[in-house]
Design a protein around this motif. Structure first.
Motif, PDB file in Angstrom:
ATOM      1  N   PRO A   1       0.869  -1.182   0.080  1.00 48.70           N
ATOM      2  CA  PRO A   1      -0.185  -0.307   0.059  1.00 48.70           C
ATOM      3  C   PRO A   1       0.939   1.219  -0.191  1.00 48.70           C
ATOM      4  O   PRO A   1       2.138   1.289   0.520  1.00 48.70           O
ATOM      5  CB  PRO A   1      -0.752  -0.106   1.364  1.00 48.70           C
ATOM      6  CG  PRO A   1      -0.569  -1.565   1.639  1.00 48.70           C
ATOM      7  CD  PRO A   1       0.402  -1.926   1.174  1.00 48.70           C
ATOM      8  N   PRO A   2       0.181   2.269  -0.466  1.00 47.43           N
ATOM      9  CA  PRO A   2       0.822   3.629  -0.408  1.00 47.43           C
ATOM     10  C   PRO A   2       1.396   4.153   0.792  1.00 47.43           C
ATOM     11  O   PRO A   2       0.569   3.897   2.031  1.00 47.43           O
ATOM     12  CB  PRO A   2       0.199   4.763  -1.011  1.00 47.43           C
ATOM     13  CG  PRO A   2      -1.066   3.858  -1.753  1.00 47.43           C
ATOM     14  CD  PRO A   2      -1.049   2.558  -1.075  1.00 47.43           C
ATOM     15  N   ALA A   3       2.248   4.776   1.284  1.00 49.51           N
ATOM     16  CA  ALA A   3       2.714   5.022   2.690  1.00 49.51           C
ATOM     17  C   ALA A   3       2.559   6.416   2.895  1.00 49.51           C
ATOM     18  O   ALA A   3       2.790   7.335   1.817  1.00 49.51           O
ATOM     19  CB  ALA A   3       4.276   5.104   2.751  1.00 49.51           C
TER      20      ALA A   3
ATOM     21  N   LEU B   1       2.483  -4.686  15.628  1.00 48.87           N
ATOM     22  CA  LEU B   1       2.236  -5.931  14.882  1.00 48.87           C
ATOM     23  C   LEU B   1       3.247  -6.932  15.694  1.00 48.87           C
ATOM     24  O   LEU B   1       4.566  -6.618  15.817  1.00 48.87           O
ATOM     25  CB  LEU B   1       2.916  -5.705  13.478  1.00 48.87           C
ATOM     26  CG  LEU B   1       3.030  -6.956  12.702  1.00 48.87           C
ATOM     27  CD1 LEU B   1       1.368  -7.356  12.268  1.00 48.87           C
ATOM     28  CD2 LEU B   1       3.752  -6.712  11.363  1.00 48.87           C
ATOM     29  N   PRO B   2       2.742  -7.831  16.041  1.00 48.44           N
ATOM     30  CA  PRO B   2       3.621  -9.257  16.655  1.00 48.44           C
ATOM     31  C   PRO B   2       4.437  -9.801  15.694  1.00 48.44           C
ATOM     32  O   PRO B   2       4.130  -9.870  14.618  1.00 48.44           O
ATOM     33  CB  PRO B   2       2.490 -10.015  17.387  1.00 48.44           C
ATOM     34  CG  PRO B   2       1.354  -9.759  16.363  1.00 48.44           C
ATOM     35  CD  PRO B   2       1.402  -8.411  16.072  1.00 48.44           C
ATOM     36  N   ALA B   3       5.581 -10.113  16.145  1.00 48.16           N
ATOM     37  CA  ALA B   3       6.575 -10.732  15.204  1.00 48.16           C
ATOM     38  C   ALA B   3       7.515 -11.691  16.183  1.00 48.16           C
ATOM     39  O   ALA B   3       7.664 -11.682  17.396  1.00 48.16           O
ATOM     40  CB  ALA B   3       7.342  -9.741  14.489  1.00 48.16           C
ATOM     41  N   ALA B   4       8.373 -12.467  15.317  1.00 42.92           N
ATOM     42  CA  ALA B   4       9.294 -13.252  15.780  1.00 42.92           C
ATOM     43  C   ALA B   4      10.375 -13.665  14.963  1.00 42.92           C
ATOM     44  O   ALA B   4      10.371 -13.344  13.714  1.00 42.92           O
ATOM     45  CB  ALA B   4       8.690 -14.898  16.097  1.00 42.92           C
ATOM     46  N   ALA B   5      11.607 -13.833  15.380  1.00 43.76           N
ATOM     47  CA  ALA B   5      12.785 -14.109  14.728  1.00 43.76           C
ATOM     48  C   ALA B   5      13.666 -15.374  15.440  1.00 43.76           C
ATOM     49  O   ALA B   5      13.875 -15.514  16.685  1.00 43.76           O
ATOM     50  CB  ALA B   5      13.636 -12.881  14.836  1.00 43.76           C
TER      51      ALA B   5
ATOM     52  N   PRO C   1      -0.356 -10.174   5.881  1.00 39.95           N
ATOM     53  CA  PRO C   1      -1.764  -9.654   5.376  1.00 39.95           C
ATOM     54  C   PRO C   1      -2.370  -8.614   6.685  1.00 39.95           C
ATOM     55  O   PRO C   1      -3.064  -7.623   6.689  1.00 39.95           O
ATOM     56  CB  PRO C   1      -2.681 -10.657   5.699  1.00 39.95           C
ATOM     57  CG  PRO C   1      -1.530 -12.079   5.128  1.00 39.95           C
ATOM     58  CD  PRO C   1      -0.493 -11.531   5.755  1.00 39.95           C
ATOM     59  N   LEU C   2      -1.820  -8.891   7.923  1.00 44.72           N
ATOM     60  CA  LEU C   2      -2.435  -7.919   9.125  1.00 44.72           C
ATOM     61  C   LEU C   2      -1.561  -6.792   9.144  1.00 44.72           C
ATOM     62  O   LEU C   2      -2.302  -5.535   9.301  1.00 44.72           O
ATOM     63  CB  LEU C   2      -1.842  -8.750  10.551  1.00 44.72           C
ATOM     64  CG  LEU C   2      -2.148  -7.844  11.584  1.00 44.72           C
ATOM     65  CD1 LEU C   2      -3.693  -7.451  11.791  1.00 44.72           C
ATOM     66  CD2 LEU C   2      -1.752  -8.749  12.781  1.00 44.72           C
ATOM     67  N   TRP C   3      -0.265  -6.816   8.521  1.00 43.13           N
ATOM     68  CA  TRP C   3       0.438  -5.430   8.503  1.00 43.13           C
ATOM     69  C   TRP C   3      -0.077  -4.595   7.424  1.00 43.13           C
ATOM     70  O   TRP C   3      -0.483  -3.586   7.674  1.00 43.13           O
ATOM     71  CB  TRP C   3       2.027  -5.760   8.220  1.00 43.13           C
ATOM     72  CG  TRP C   3       2.466  -4.473   7.885  1.00 43.13           C
ATOM     73  CD1 TRP C   3       3.273  -3.712   8.884  1.00 43.13           C
ATOM     74  CD2 TRP C   3       2.710  -3.896   6.800  1.00 43.13           C
ATOM     75  NE1 TRP C   3       3.642  -2.489   8.630  1.00 43.13           N
ATOM     76  CE2 TRP C   3       3.389  -2.706   6.952  1.00 43.13           C
ATOM     77  CE3 TRP C   3       2.462  -4.077   5.347  1.00 43.13           C
ATOM     78  CZ2 TRP C   3       3.943  -1.873   6.013  1.00 43.13           C
ATOM     79  CZ3 TRP C   3       2.803  -3.099   4.417  1.00 43.13           C
ATOM     80  CH2 TRP C   3       3.513  -2.190   4.708  1.00 43.13           C
TER      81      TRP C   3
END
Length: 133
Positions: free
Chosen positions: A93-95, A102-106, A125-127
Motif C-alpha cells: 500500500p502507499p505510505a 504488529l507481533p513478530a518473531a525471529a 496480511p495483518l500489516w
C-alpha cells in the motif's frame, strides 16, 4: 559473549538505529531469511536491506522475550514491532506516515561469535490491513 548476549546487543542496536553496530555483530556470510522474498546471503545484501528498511520504515521493538537452547548457538526472539510506514514499496500500500503495532518473531543462529542467520516472521496480511485503514 553468549549467543543470547550477542542477539540482545543486536536488537539493542536496532532500537538505537545503530546500523553499524548491528552489522558488526553479523557473520560475513550472514543468511537473512526475511518474512517475504528471497534469501539474502552476505553483509553487502544485508546492508542494502537495512538501507531500504531505514528509508521506508521507522520501527522500534518492544516486549522482547528471548529463548535459547543448551548448545548456545541459537536464539529465538518474540517481540512487538511499533512502526511508522514512511515510504511505500512496490506491491505494498502507499505510505503516508501510517503507524502500526504488529507481533513478530525471529530465529537467529550464532557461529564463531557472530550472528550467522536471521529468520523473521510476521503476519503480512495483518500489516497490510493495519496500514490500509
Amino acid at each position: 559473549m553468549t549467543a543470547l548476549e550477542i542477539v540482545q546487543q543486536y536488537y539493542a542496536c536496532f532500537n538505537q538505529k545503530d546500523w553499524q553496530g548491528m552489522l558488526a555483530l553479523l557473520h560475513p556470510e550472514i543468511r537473512h531469511e526475511a518474512n517475504q522474498g528471497d534469501v539474502r546471503i552476505g553483509i553487502e545484501k544485508f546492508t542494502d536491506f537495512l538501507r531500504m528498511m531505514d528509508t521506508a520504515y521507522d520501527e522500534t521493538l518492544t516486549d522482547m522475550v528471548f529463548f535459547t537452547e543448551p548448545a548456545d548457538s541459537r536464539v529465538a526472539a518474540e517481540f512487538v514491532v511499533n512502526g511508522i510506514y514512511k515510504q511505500g514499496e512496490e506491491g505494498l500500500p502507499p505510505a503516508h506516515g501510517q503507524t502500526y503495532v504488529l507481533p513478530a518473531a525471529a530465529f537467529l543462529a550464532v557461529t564463531d561469535g557472530k550472528i550467522s542467520r536471521v529468520t523473521t516472521y510476521y503476519n503480512l496480511p495483518l500489516w497490510i490491513k493495519l496500514v490500509s485503514e
